[in-house]
Design a protein around this motif. Structure first.
Motif, mmCIF file in Angstrom:
data_model
loop_
_atom_site.group_PDB
_atom_site.id
_atom_site.type_symbol
_atom_site.label_atom_id
_atom_site.label_comp_id
_atom_site.label_asym_id
_atom_site.label_seq_id
_atom_site.Cartn_x
_atom_site.Cartn_y
_atom_site.Cartn_z
ATOM 1 N N UNK A 191 0.860 -1.184 0.000
ATOM 2 C CA UNK A 191 0.000 0.000 0.000
ATOM 3 C C UNK A 191 0.893 1.229 0.000
ATOM 4 N N UNK A 192 0.344 2.355 -0.417
ATOM 5 C CA UNK A 192 1.109 3.605 -0.499
ATOM 6 C C UNK A 192 1.683 4.024 0.851
ATOM 7 N N UNK A 193 1.019 3.681 1.948
ATOM 8 C CA UNK A 193 1.500 4.065 3.282
ATOM 9 C C UNK A 193 2.853 3.448 3.608
ATOM 10 N N UNK A 194 3.196 2.358 2.938
ATOM 11 C CA UNK A 194 4.461 1.664 3.214
ATOM 12 C C UNK A 194 5.676 2.448 2.744
ATOM 13 N N UNK A 195 5.483 3.430 1.871
ATOM 14 C CA UNK A 195 6.605 4.184 1.318
ATOM 15 C C UNK A 195 7.120 5.261 2.280
ATOM 16 N N UNK A 196 6.436 5.461 3.394
ATOM 17 C CA UNK A 196 6.894 6.418 4.394
ATOM 18 C C UNK A 196 7.715 5.674 5.441
ATOM 19 N N UNK A 197 8.827 6.247 5.849
ATOM 20 C CA UNK A 197 9.713 5.597 6.818
ATOM 21 C C UNK A 197 9.040 5.428 8.180
ATOM 22 N N UNK A 198 7.933 6.125 8.429
ATOM 23 C CA UNK A 198 7.224 5.981 9.700
ATOM 24 C C UNK A 198 6.163 4.877 9.644
ATOM 25 N N UNK A 199 6.216 4.036 8.615
ATOM 26 C CA UNK A 199 5.419 2.817 8.592
ATOM 27 C C UNK A 199 5.888 1.979 9.785
ATOM 28 N N UNK A 200 4.979 1.311 10.520
ATOM 29 C CA UNK A 200 5.384 0.711 11.799
ATOM 30 C C UNK A 200 6.245 -0.545 11.746
#
Length: 196
Positions: free
Chosen positions: A161-170
């Motif tokens: 998902x697009x949210x995974x491209x942010x380093x703050x993904x958990x």
């Protein structure tokens, strides 16, 4: 002496996460940790170590403590690869139980650099783009406008998902996607006196 591994960790953080947002890592100093802190057992020991070891460093820096293992209790994930002193933490202030981040050294410099960048994000006040699980049935997201929220809890995701491209993904997902901070996260770090 600085090892090739640590140079590669610093280069990863510098090139992938910070230079792209106009942030310089500045002077980097290395100190050896006492062997009795190679494995952290419990949150009390974690805070004691950060309090004691941070006073050895000059005021105003970002402290990163590298250990072999972290076994935490009460309220912390027991499988954490890294722990920030707080969200946010007293960035640049030494001698507190939250004076830095502590993380398990990974086998790859890329993974180590990614986890350090993630934990430094917490120090600067960033939450996960979406928390790993629901809390009382609610999916929790950060409040930064240009970070993409996950459509379901990361613990229930099986596809990219697009949210995974942010380093703050958990979760640590080095090599799966190329992660970065968002533009607003970069601005927030630059506005912090320690992010310049």
């Amino acid at each position: 002496a600085q090892s090739r591994f640590l140079r590669n960790v610093v280069n990863r953080m510098r090139n992938q996460f910070f230079n792209t947002h106009g942030i310089s890592l500045g002077s980097i100093r290395y100190y050896d940790m006492p062997s009795d802190y190679s494995i952290i057992n419990g949150s009390e020991e974690l805070h004691q170590m950060q309090r004691q070891q941070s006073i050895k460093a000059p005021e105003g820096g970002l402290n990163v403590f590298l250990v072999s293992n972290i076994n935490l209790d009460g309220g912390y994930s027991t499988d954490a690869l890294g722990v920030a002193g707080g969200i946010p933490a007293p960035v640049g202030v030494n001698g507190t139980g939250g004076s830095g981040i502590t993380m398990i050294v990974q086998s790859s410099a890329t993974s180590t650099g990614d986890i350090i960048a993630h934990e430094l994000g917490h120090l600067f006040g960033f939450y996960h783009v979406t928390e790993a699980q629901r809390y009382d049935g609610v999916l929790m997201h950060d409040v930064i406008a240009d970070t993409v929220s996950c459509t379901k809890p990361p613990s229930e995701m099986w596809d990219t998902e697009a949210c995974m491209y942010n380093i703050m993904y958990p979760y640590a997902i080095t090599g799966m996607v190329t992660q970065s901070f968002s533009n607003t996260q970069g601005l927030i770090m630059r506005l912090n006196p320690r992010g310049r």
